[in-house]
Design an enzyme around this catalytic site. Structure first.
Site, PDB file in Angstrom:
ATOM      1  N   SER A  18       0.842  -1.210   0.000  1.00 37.02           N
ATOM      2  CA  SER A  18       0.000   0.000   0.000  1.00 37.02           C
ATOM      3  C   SER A  18       0.875   1.257   0.000  1.00 37.02           C
ATOM      4  CB  SER A  18      -0.948  -0.003   1.198  1.00 37.02           C
ATOM      5  OG  SER A  18      -0.209  -0.066   2.393  1.00 37.02           O
ATOM      6  N   ASP A 202      13.361 -14.857  10.231  1.00 37.77           N
ATOM      7  CA  ASP A 202      13.490 -13.675   9.372  1.00 37.77           C
ATOM      8  C   ASP A 202      14.939 -13.176   9.354  1.00 37.77           C
ATOM      9  OD1 ASP A 202      12.018 -11.274   7.971  1.00 37.77           O
ATOM     10  OD2 ASP A 202      13.329 -10.372   9.483  1.00 37.77           O
ATOM     11  N   LYS A 206      17.782 -13.125   6.247  1.00 35.94           N
ATOM     12  CA  LYS A 206      18.576 -11.937   5.882  1.00 35.94           C
ATOM     13  C   LYS A 206      20.068 -12.239   5.980  1.00 35.94           C
ATOM     14  CE  LYS A 206      14.892  -8.834   7.330  1.00 35.94           C
ATOM     15  NZ  LYS A 206      14.244  -8.228   8.496  1.00 35.94           N
TER      16      LYS A 206
HETATM   17  P1  NDP Z   1       1.132  -8.038   4.468  1.00 33.70           P
HETATM   18  O1  NDP Z   1       0.663  -9.304   5.065  1.00 33.70           O
HETATM   19  O2  NDP Z   1       0.785  -6.755   5.119  1.00 33.70           O
HETATM   20  O3  NDP Z   1       0.644  -7.946   2.950  1.00 33.70           O
HETATM   21  C1  NDP Z   1       0.610  -9.045   2.082  1.00 33.70           C
HETATM   22  C2  NDP Z   1      -0.210  -8.684   0.846  1.00 33.70           C
HETATM   23  O4  NDP Z   1      -0.179  -9.775  -0.056  1.00 33.70           O
HETATM   24  C3  NDP Z   1      -1.674  -8.376   1.151  1.00 33.70           C
HETATM   25  O5  NDP Z   1      -2.115  -7.292   0.375  1.00 33.70           O
HETATM   26  C4  NDP Z   1      -2.399  -9.668   0.722  1.00 33.70           C
HETATM   27  O6  NDP Z   1      -3.706  -9.422   0.245  1.00 33.70           O
HETATM   28  C5  NDP Z   1      -1.526 -10.087  -0.431  1.00 33.70           C
HETATM   29  N1  NDP Z   1      -1.603 -11.520  -0.701  1.00 33.70           N
HETATM   30  C6  NDP Z   1      -1.389 -12.546   0.145  1.00 33.70           C
HETATM   31  N2  NDP Z   1      -1.517 -13.721  -0.491  1.00 33.70           N
HETATM   32  C7  NDP Z   1      -1.820 -13.417  -1.772  1.00 33.70           C
HETATM   33  C8  NDP Z   1      -2.073 -14.203  -2.923  1.00 33.70           C
HETATM   34  N3  NDP Z   1      -2.045 -15.527  -2.888  1.00 33.70           N
HETATM   35  N4  NDP Z   1      -2.342 -13.549  -4.087  1.00 33.70           N
HETATM   36  C9  NDP Z   1      -2.382 -12.205  -4.135  1.00 33.70           C
HETATM   37  N5  NDP Z   1      -2.130 -11.408  -3.075  1.00 33.70           N
HETATM   38  C10 NDP Z   1      -1.876 -12.015  -1.910  1.00 33.70           C
HETATM   39  O7  NDP Z   1       2.713  -8.184   4.329  1.00 33.70           O
HETATM   40  P2  NDP Z   1       3.809  -7.032   4.304  1.00 33.70           P
HETATM   41  O8  NDP Z   1       3.407  -5.963   3.380  1.00 33.70           O
HETATM   42  O9  NDP Z   1       4.219  -6.689   5.679  1.00 33.70           O
HETATM   43  O10 NDP Z   1       5.060  -7.838   3.697  1.00 33.70           O
HETATM   44  C11 NDP Z   1       5.156  -8.113   2.322  1.00 33.70           C
HETATM   45  C12 NDP Z   1       6.552  -8.608   2.008  1.00 33.70           C
HETATM   46  O11 NDP Z   1       7.496  -7.622   2.361  1.00 33.70           O
HETATM   47  C13 NDP Z   1       6.976  -9.884   2.757  1.00 33.70           C
HETATM   48  O12 NDP Z   1       7.821 -10.637   1.941  1.00 33.70           O
HETATM   49  C14 NDP Z   1       7.756  -9.314   3.935  1.00 33.70           C
HETATM   50  O13 NDP Z   1       8.696 -10.238   4.440  1.00 33.70           O
HETATM   51  C15 NDP Z   1       8.446  -8.158   3.262  1.00 33.70           C
HETATM   52  N6  NDP Z   1       8.899  -7.100   4.144  1.00 33.70           N
HETATM   53  C16 NDP Z   1       8.043  -6.565   5.058  1.00 33.70           C
HETATM   54  C17 NDP Z   1       8.468  -5.545   5.881  1.00 33.70           C
HETATM   55  C18 NDP Z   1       7.596  -4.925   6.906  1.00 33.70           C
HETATM   56  O14 NDP Z   1       8.096  -4.125   7.708  1.00 33.70           O
HETATM   57  N7  NDP Z   1       6.309  -5.209   6.947  1.00 33.70           N
HETATM   58  C19 NDP Z   1       9.848  -5.032   5.782  1.00 33.70           C
HETATM   59  C20 NDP Z   1      10.658  -5.670   4.773  1.00 33.70           C
HETATM   60  C21 NDP Z   1      10.188  -6.667   3.992  1.00 33.70           C
HETATM   61  P3  NDP Z   1      -4.850  -8.819   1.211  1.00 33.70           P
HETATM   62  O15 NDP Z   1      -4.495  -7.377   1.406  1.00 33.70           O
HETATM   63  O16 NDP Z   1      -6.085  -8.992   0.417  1.00 33.70           O
HETATM   64  O17 NDP Z   1      -4.799  -9.626   2.472  1.00 33.70           O
HETATM   65  N1  HSE Z   2       9.482  -8.434  10.139  1.00 29.96           N
HETATM   66  C1  HSE Z   2      10.643  -7.791   9.663  1.00 29.96           C
HETATM   67  C2  HSE Z   2      11.353  -7.137  10.820  1.00 29.96           C
HETATM   68  C3  HSE Z   2      10.288  -6.769   8.624  1.00 29.96           C
HETATM   69  O1  HSE Z   2      10.761  -6.994  11.887  1.00 29.96           O
HETATM   70  O2  HSE Z   2      12.519  -6.761  10.660  1.00 29.96           O
HETATM   71  C4  HSE Z   2      11.499  -6.150   7.959  1.00 29.96           C
HETATM   72  O3  HSE Z   2      12.185  -7.057   7.186  1.00 29.96           O
END
Ligand code: NDP
Ligand code: HSE
Length: 429
Positions: A18, A202, A206
């Site tokens: 988002s 996690d 990394k």
């Molecule tokens: P979220 O759980 O917040 O978001 C995941 C998104 O993927 C949601 O929009 C979900 O849809 C969608 N989704 C899940 N399964 C499917 C599918 N089968 N098909 C289509 N869409 C799908 O995760 P994050 O944004 O926190 O994390 C995303 C990635 O980024 C991960 O790999 C995480 O490790 C990485 N990351 C996250 C960080 C963080 O601080 N959060 C930092 C660094 C990396 P819906 O909205 O409808 O549920």
């Molecule tokens: N879950 C991870 C953390 C997000 O807490 O560092 C960033 O990779």
């Protein structure tokens, strides 16, 4: 500037996705100027299509991620779904259908990075993943590009924001473990399943990615020794404080002195309060990189959260779009050294061991004998006795981890040792 836009498919629109969509929209003109062509959000794949997503045209939302990456007119796929499947298949399908990929998915890269790199190379696409390690902090690109002419010998740091947040809250405000984890989750730092954070998966992912890039070899998550923070107690943190230390979950990747192997490990450790890592608070991350010519470099910044992570994703998006326009690709995998990963038992560390013992003559000598028999040298001993029982805190000199864990096992068998209250490695001295 080219007027025909580059088309971007966003897979996932959660905490990170988002924010990626928001920045793509609000900074559209700047991004176009920097890239040399406008970038257009061509589709957004999610799981729950009816969820309200502010600032995103509902017409772009789809639950059919496969159809989106198969379209053939997509230039870049941004994968921020997470997990192994369907992310792996979607990325491979994207390559096959003409797109380059930007991903934040450390779990997948640490499990199957080699195959993904091979697929990217086969189809002549880019695979960029700055956001996969340490949130907003530029680390993957400095290691892959800026330090490509140097020899990196060690990478050490805090690479998980959630666990750093929890340990920091437990240490500074006396918050309980569960309360701190709930807060980290609410702030968007934790993984979809926070077990990945607190059990060290996690950080291990990394560490695998960093070790692979730093030492030009292949390290998978299964090669990384992993211990999380679920066993860290308030008593451990208090004990660290008494020693002038704090507890951090560290990721440590090292090239052996003879250069013939590498090690990678993630575990909680006591570090002195005077060490720069001790002042890394909340969900911040910090990583030291030691390179032969450059010396010691420190990278510091927000390690988790939607907006910081989106910054790293957008940086990759700009780079990949520039490559597309220039009909080039960026650096691929560099794993030519093929160095073996040594087991944890061979890593040289120091232990802080806190024992509950009987307070009677000869106990200290008995304990000291166990250390001597395992070839482990004692640095300091502190004993406090009360009512026939005593608390004994031993800090060792550096020794192979196998000898240190063997010492702990032998201590547990002594009749005079009532219990091992805490064991923690000591780093940073
Ligand atoms: P979220 O759980 O917040 O978001 C995941 C998104 O993927 C949601 O929009 C979900 O849809 C969608 N989704 C899940 N399964 C499917 C599918 N089968 N098909 C289509 N869409 C799908 O995760 P994050 O944004 O926190 O994390 C995303 C990635 O980024 C991960 O790999 C995480 O490790 C990485 N990351 C996250 C960080 C963080 O601080 N959060 C930092 C660094 C990396 P819906 O909205 O409808 O549920
Ligand atoms: N879950 C991870 C953390 C997000 O807490 O560092 C960033 O990779």
């Amino acid at each position: 500037m080219r007027t025909r836009p580059l088309k971007v498919a966003l897979l996932g629109c959660g905490v990170v996705g988002s924010e990626v969509a928001r920045i793509m929209t609000t900074h559209a003109d700047d991004l176009a100027a920097r890239i040399g062509a406008p970038v257009e959000l061509a589709g957004v794949a999610v799981r729950r299509p009816s969820k309200v997503r502010e600032g995103i045209d509902p017409a772009l939302i789809t639950t059919d991620a496969t159809a989106l990456v198969q379209r053939g007119d997509i230039d870049v796929v941004v994968e921020v779904i997470g997990g192994i499947e369907p992310a792996r298949t979607l990325i491979t399908t994207a390559f096959e259908n003409g797109a380059s990929v930007v991903s934040a998915n450390k779990a997948l890269l640490a499990e199957d990075g080699a195959a993904l790199h091979a697929a990217a190379e086969k189809y002549g696409r880019d695979l960029y993943y700055e956001a996969a390690v340490a949130g907003a902090i530029p680390l993957v690109r400095p290691l892959r590009e800026s330090l490509a002419g140097d020899k990196v010998n060690r990478v050490l740091g805090i690479v998980n924001g959630t666990t750093n947040f929890i340990l920091d809250k437990m240490d500074t405000s006396g918050a309980g473990y569960s309360e701190a984890l709930d807060e980290a989750t609410a702030l968007g730092y934790a993984e979809a399943d926070p077990t990945a954070d607190v059990e060290g998966f996690d950080a291990a992912a990394k560490a695998a990615i960093l070790a692979g890039i730093a030492f030009h070899t292949r390290v998978k998550i299964g090669d990384v020794h992993r211990e999380g923070i679920t066993e860290v107690t308030a008593a451990d943190i208090a004990s660290a404080r008494r020693m002038g230390c704090t507890v951090k979950l560290l990721a440590i990747c090292e090239r052996a002195a003879d250069g013939a192997s590498v090690t990678a490990r993630v575990h909680p450790a006591m570090i002195p309060l005077s060490h720069p890592l001790a002042s890394v608070r909340e969900a911040y991350n910090a990583v030291f990189v030691e390179a032969e010519a450059a010396g010691q470099l420190m990278f510091y910044g927000p390690g988790a959260g939607g907006s910081p992570t989106a910054s790293a994703v957008l940086g990759d998006l700009v780079a990949v779009c520039r490559n597309k326009l220039g009909e080039a690709t960026g650096p691929g995998e560099s794993a030519y050294t093929r160095l073996p990963v040594s087991p944890m038992g061979e890593v040289v560390t120091r232990y802080h061991i806190s024992l509950d013992v009987a307070d009677k003559p000869g106990v200290l000598a008995q304990v000291a004998t166990v250390f001597a028999e395992q070839g482990v040298s004692i640095d300091t001993v502190r004993q406090q006795g009360k009512d026939g029982e005593a608390s004994l805190v031993v800090v060792t000199h550096r020794a192979p981890d196998a000898a240190l864990s063997g010492t702990v096992e032998a201590l547990r068998k002594l009749d005079t040792v009532r219990g091992v209250a805490s064991i923690m490695r000591v780093e940073g001295e």
